[in-house]
Design a protein around this motif. Sequence first.
Motif, PDB file in Angstrom:
ATOM      1  N   ALA A   5       0.814  -1.216   0.000  1.00 47.76           N
ATOM      2  CA  ALA A   5       0.000   0.000   0.000  1.00 47.76           C
ATOM      3  C   ALA A   5       0.852   1.272   0.000  1.00 47.76           C
ATOM      4  CB  ALA A   5      -0.932   0.016   1.204  1.00 47.76           C
ATOM      5  N   GLY A   8       0.908   4.005  -2.976  1.00 46.87           N
ATOM      6  CA  GLY A   8      -0.282   4.844  -3.129  1.00 46.87           C
ATOM      7  C   GLY A   8      -0.501   5.832  -2.002  1.00 46.87           C
ATOM      8  N   LEU A   9       0.304   5.757  -0.960  1.00 46.70           N
ATOM      9  CA  LEU A   9       0.126   6.607   0.218  1.00 46.70           C
ATOM     10  C   LEU A   9       0.254   8.106  -0.081  1.00 46.70           C
ATOM     11  CD1 LEU A   9      -0.478   6.631   3.220  1.00 46.70           C
ATOM     12  CD2 LEU A   9       1.979   6.378   3.637  1.00 46.70           C
ATOM     13  N   THR A  12      -2.960   9.327  -1.646  1.00 51.78           N
ATOM     14  CA  THR A  12      -4.049   9.278  -0.669  1.00 51.78           C
ATOM     15  C   THR A  12      -3.941  10.436   0.316  1.00 51.78           C
ATOM     16  OG1 THR A  12      -4.199   6.887  -0.857  1.00 51.78           O
ATOM     17  CG2 THR A  12      -5.130   7.865   1.129  1.00 51.78           C
ATOM     18  N   MET A  13      -2.732  10.713   0.777  1.00 56.81           N
ATOM     19  CA  MET A  13      -2.531  11.820   1.723  1.00 56.81           C
ATOM     20  C   MET A  13      -2.804  13.172   1.054  1.00 56.81           C
ATOM     21  SD  MET A  13       0.770  10.447   3.851  1.00 56.81           S
ATOM     22  CE  MET A  13       0.835  11.891   4.891  1.00 56.81           C
ATOM     23  N   ASP A  15      -4.866  13.735  -1.421  1.00 59.78           N
ATOM     24  CA  ASP A  15      -6.317  13.828  -1.569  1.00 59.78           C
ATOM     25  C   ASP A  15      -6.974  14.200  -0.243  1.00 59.78           C
ATOM     26  OD1 ASP A  15      -8.813  13.535  -3.069  1.00 59.78           O
ATOM     27  OD2 ASP A  15      -9.121  11.752  -1.819  1.00 59.78           O
ATOM     28  N   ALA A  16      -6.524  13.610   0.842  1.00 61.60           N
ATOM     29  CA  ALA A  16      -7.070  13.926   2.167  1.00 61.60           C
ATOM     30  C   ALA A  16      -6.800  15.389   2.528  1.00 61.60           C
ATOM     31  CB  ALA A  16      -6.475  13.000   3.218  1.00 61.60           C
TER      32      ALA A  16
END
Length: 103
Positions: A5, A8-9, A12-13, A15-16
């Motif tokens: 994972a 992709g971190l 993802t971060m 986007d958050a």
Amino acid sequence: WVLSALPGLPATMADADRRASRFEHAVLDLAETVALSTRIGDTFDGDVVEVQRGDPKQGVVVLREPAIEAPLTSATPLPLGDSVRVRLVQADVSARTTRFELA
């Protein structure tokens, strides 16, 4: 599963962070609009802090009191960096928008 994972971190971060920023901005816009909703037609002192590149009659004003940043329109080009007197012409709580014009 943790190692798979990791690639992709960062996305993802990011986007958050974008979502959190939009949420914070929406809450601030709502608070500012509620604070001004009973003052339509009132005039305020402020400073022109931004002028749109393609339309110098559109920009952003920062009020001195209350300390609010909002869109500003004018019939003439806005004086970037100048102190101005502005009139509140819109405070739509449901849309979380305020708008001022030069007084």
